[in-house]
Design an enzyme around this catalytic site. Structure first.
Site, PDB file in Angstrom:
ATOM      1  N   ARG A 274     117.261  27.938  69.855  1.00  0.00           N
ATOM      2  CA  ARG A 274     117.828  28.037  68.510  1.00  0.00           C
ATOM      3  C   ARG A 274     118.738  29.254  68.383  1.00  0.00           C
ATOM      4  O   ARG A 274     119.812  29.178  67.764  1.00  0.00           O
ATOM      5  CB  ARG A 274     116.703  28.073  67.481  1.00  0.00           C
ATOM      6  CG  ARG A 274     116.053  26.716  67.284  1.00  0.00           C
ATOM      7  CD  ARG A 274     114.794  26.742  66.454  1.00  0.00           C
ATOM      8  NE  ARG A 274     114.316  25.372  66.234  1.00  0.00           N
ATOM      9  CZ  ARG A 274     113.177  25.064  65.630  1.00  0.00           C
ATOM     10  NH1 ARG A 274     112.377  26.025  65.180  1.00  0.00           N
ATOM     11  NH2 ARG A 274     112.832  23.796  65.477  1.00  0.00           N
TER      12      ARG A 274
ATOM     13  N   TYR B 221     121.373  19.728  66.643  1.00  0.00           N
ATOM     14  CA  TYR B 221     120.306  19.795  67.649  1.00  0.00           C
ATOM     15  C   TYR B 221     119.518  21.104  67.577  1.00  0.00           C
ATOM     16  O   TYR B 221     119.900  22.050  66.912  1.00  0.00           O
ATOM     17  CB  TYR B 221     120.783  19.502  69.062  1.00  0.00           C
ATOM     18  CG  TYR B 221     121.925  20.292  69.668  1.00  0.00           C
ATOM     19  CD1 TYR B 221     122.322  21.525  69.211  1.00  0.00           C
ATOM     20  CD2 TYR B 221     122.592  19.765  70.773  1.00  0.00           C
ATOM     21  CE1 TYR B 221     123.340  22.229  69.819  1.00  0.00           C
ATOM     22  CE2 TYR B 221     123.615  20.453  71.396  1.00  0.00           C
ATOM     23  CZ  TYR B 221     123.980  21.690  70.910  1.00  0.00           C
ATOM     24  OH  TYR B 221     124.996  22.377  71.522  1.00  0.00           O
ATOM     25  N   GLU B 222     118.364  21.087  68.261  1.00  0.00           N
ATOM     26  CA  GLU B 222     117.364  22.156  68.202  1.00  0.00           C
ATOM     27  C   GLU B 222     116.826  22.356  66.787  1.00  0.00           C
ATOM     28  O   GLU B 222     116.495  23.472  66.391  1.00  0.00           O
ATOM     29  CB  GLU B 222     117.926  23.473  68.765  1.00  0.00           C
ATOM     30  CG  GLU B 222     118.421  23.383  70.179  1.00  0.00           C
ATOM     31  CD  GLU B 222     117.392  22.816  71.146  1.00  0.00           C
ATOM     32  OE1 GLU B 222     116.184  22.931  70.875  1.00  0.00           O
ATOM     33  OE2 GLU B 222     117.808  22.222  72.160  1.00  0.00           O
ATOM     34  N   GLY B 223     116.733  21.275  66.049  1.00  0.00           N
ATOM     35  CA  GLY B 223     116.285  21.337  64.660  1.00  0.00           C
ATOM     36  C   GLY B 223     117.485  21.449  63.751  1.00  0.00           C
ATOM     37  O   GLY B 223     118.219  22.440  63.783  1.00  0.00           O
TER      38      GLY B 223
ATOM     39  N   GLN C  41     115.880  24.224  59.766  1.00  0.00           N
ATOM     40  CA  GLN C  41     115.850  25.686  59.854  1.00  0.00           C
ATOM     41  C   GLN C  41     115.580  26.311  58.485  1.00  0.00           C
ATOM     42  O   GLN C  41     114.821  27.283  58.365  1.00  0.00           O
ATOM     43  CB  GLN C  41     117.173  26.215  60.411  1.00  0.00           C
ATOM     44  CG  GLN C  41     117.592  25.646  61.745  1.00  0.00           C
ATOM     45  CD  GLN C  41     116.536  25.792  62.808  1.00  0.00           C
ATOM     46  OE1 GLN C  41     115.947  26.860  62.982  1.00  0.00           O
ATOM     47  NE2 GLN C  41     116.286  24.720  63.537  1.00  0.00           N
TER      48      GLN C  41
END
Length: 596
Positions: free
Chosen positions: A295, A439-441, A446
């Site tokens: 992230r 991506y990555e949340g 977040q």
């Protein structure tokens, strides 16, 4: 054709004047990481990015990856560029020397990652994922797994991935179905399908190590039943060389909007041999080491795209002749004035510049805190640095990627019609930047992480790592006359942030949807204040150096004027964000589902 030069002068200013990177050499294990050495490393990294990676960015986008008979081939030039990258030792820059790494600070790697992402975001995906796999394995892997695999990740001859998402579930990993069956020899048989796996298959390395989330037969439901496994593409022989093919295959690659030179794969595991990483049913703990690092890395991707977008917008605005200045002819020797004379073009350019330089300072501070959290001799100092990183991770990921996308769009706007065509190069930045917000949340996730986890954690302890230093700096500078135009707007925005925090905490305890409805606006408010804090620090450093007659006078003056723009034109967004937060959840939630 697009251009790129690594912003070495600004990076040096941030490292020396804002972060105080000279203190890195005081940390155990970093004794050799002097400012001079760091500068030399980054200069060499800049050359690699400008001369090797950047020339492949547009051609890689045009060619993309190809998939045939289970084999993925990267675009022309990528294999040679990757060989150059690993032969020079860049993959192991911040890795443990015990496994062949150079042991340099994470801050140095953070700055290099920005250069790489500006030069060629697709290329950066491959070594970036390997570093993430290294982080997870070095933290939670058994000694046997470390000895067997870490050296190959560090030297770059083997690559790594993270395999989370499945066709039926993304963020809700508690729904995964991939199975892991224990074997008598201590290994496991992994069966299942993963999708959206970046760098899941490619031709850059001789082997690929997949970190795969799966369920053991006795796994409890939900995320409490997830375990993490290391599953290589090829099983290693006893001597460490590549052995027979494992039960891992790429089923297809995605045809994507952007980062086309990065292979995004469907990965099928059929009784593939894998080894447990960490404890059974505790895979999320191990995976979050990789995810949190990812992230932060994705945030730096956003910063990298913002920088290269800004550079190309400025270059075009200086050379494109269109109309005359509103106050009269600015360049009488030319048939028209360059568009950089126009107020709206300057608004666009300064917006991208102010966001980018503010984000660089904040990203560098987080990178420095990562090193303090790992290396400082004092346990309390380590813990407080780690808490700062925890708090800032969702902000860096979401804010920086929003900034990257906004700046890329600004570059297209400044180019006008020329920005909309492929040959100019800037439309690629819009397409590439868009995935970083997902991506990555996703950035919405977040924001939920910020309000749902980070704010209430230990009665708001993480917040103190930001609120206390910002409040103290504002108070110390409030009476300094030459800082008034910078510190007063920040003080007002900071007060709004404090008030919003208290209200969200109060309402969220009674109704979680109140916190959820405020989350995205709150993260943006928080992020803008954080950038404002960085700009206050930068303007103080620039004023001090200017007064002392040190440094590049033009650079320092531009820094002060950009700070003025940020405080006067961008930071006031916090007022509207505060009003939106105060509106609560009702305008969002009162609509019946069927009415949409």
């Amino acid at each position: 054709m697009p251009i790129y030069k690594a912003p070495l002068e600004d990076v040096r200013f941030v490292l020396d004047e804002i972060v105080g990177a000279g203190k890195l050499a005081e940390l155990p294990g970093y004794e050799d990481a002097t400012p001079d050495l760091i500068a030399q490393v980054l200069e060499e990294g800049a050359k690699l990015c400008e001369e090797v990676l950047f020339p492949l960015n547009q051609s890689g986008d045009g060619e993309g990856c190809t998939f045939e008979n289970g084999v993925v081939r990267t675009p022309k030039g990528f294999k040679e560029a990757y060989a150059t990258y690993i032969e020079a030792g860049w993959q192991g820059l911040s890795c443990d020397p015990a496994y062949g790494g150079q042991g340099l600070p994470k801050l140095v790697n953070t700055m290099l990652e920005e250069f790489i992402c500006s030069a060629n975001l697709s290329f950066g995906m491959y070594p970036g994922l390997s570093l993430g796999a290294y982080n997870a394995l070095s933290t939670y892997g058994s000694e046997a797994l470390k000895q067997r695999f870490l050296g190959r990740l560090v030297d770059g001859t083997w690559a790594g991935t993270m395999c989370l998402t499945e066709p039926h579930c993304g963020t809700d990993l508690g729904l995964i179905r991939t199975r892991a069956v224990p074997q008598e020899d201590g290994s496991h048989r992994i069966t299942g399908t993963k999708i959206f796996i970046s760098a899941g298959e490619h031709d850059l390395t001789e082997n690929i190590l997949h970190l795969v989330l799966a369920r053991l037969p006795d796994a409890p439901a939900g995320t409490r039943g997830i375990s993490l496994f290391l599953v290589p593409k090829f099983l290693p022989k006893e001597d460490g060389s590549v052995g027979p093919r494992n039960g891992v295959a790429c089923g297809s690659i995605e045809h994507k909007m952007g980062i086309k030179a990065s292979a995004t794969c469907v990965m099928n595991f059929e009784d593939a041999t894998g080894w447990l990483v960490g404890e059974p049913h505790k895979g999320m703990r191990a995976m979050f080491v990789m995810m949190n690092a990812a992230r932060l890395a994705v945030g730096i991707q956003g910063l990298g795209v913002a920088e290269v977008s800004y550079q190309n917008a400025v270059a075009y605005a200086r050379e494109r002749l269109q109309g005359r200045s509103l106050k009269g002819t600015a360049h009488p020797d030319k048939p028209a004035d360059p568009i950089i004379v126009h107020p709206d073009v300057r608004r666009n350019l300064l917006t991208a510049r102010a966001y980018t330089e503010g984000a660089r300072a904040l990203g560098a501070l987080v990178g420095y805190k990562l090193d303090v959290a790992e290396k400082h001799a004092d346990e309390k100092t380590r813990r407080e640095a780690d808490e700062f990183v925890q708090l800032m991770t969702p902000i860096v990921k979401a804010l920086f990627t929003d900034i990257g996308f906004e700046s890329a769009n600004i570059a297209v706007q400044v180019h006008g019609g020329h920005g909309f065509i492929w040959e100019t190069g800037v439309e690629q930045y819009v397409r590439d930047a868009r995935i970083c917000q997902i991506y990555e949340g996703t950035n919405g996730i977040q924001a939920l992480d910020l309000v749902g986890r980070k704010l209430p954690q230990d009665m708001g302890r993480l917040l103190r790592r930001f609120f206390h230093p910002v409040g103290a700096e504002i108070e110390a500078d409030m009476e300094t006359e030459e800082l008034a135009e910078f510190v007063l707007p920040l003080a007002k925005a900071f007060a709004k942030l404090q008030q919003a925090t208290a209200i969200i905490a109060q309402k969220g305890m009674k109704d979680p949807e109140e916190a959820g409805a405020a989350a995205t606006d709150y993260l943006r408010l928080f992020g803008l204040v954080a950038l404002g804090w960085m700009w206050l620090r930068m303007v103080k450093a620039a004023q001090a150096k200017r007064t002392a007659g040190e440094g590049n006078a033009a650079f320092l003056e531009a820094k002060i004027r950009t700070a003025r723009f940020y405080m006067a034109k961008l930071l006031p967004q916090t007022n509207a964000l505060f009003i939106t937060i105060m509106a609560g959840s009702k305008p969002l939630m009162e609509m019946d589902e069927a009415a949409f």
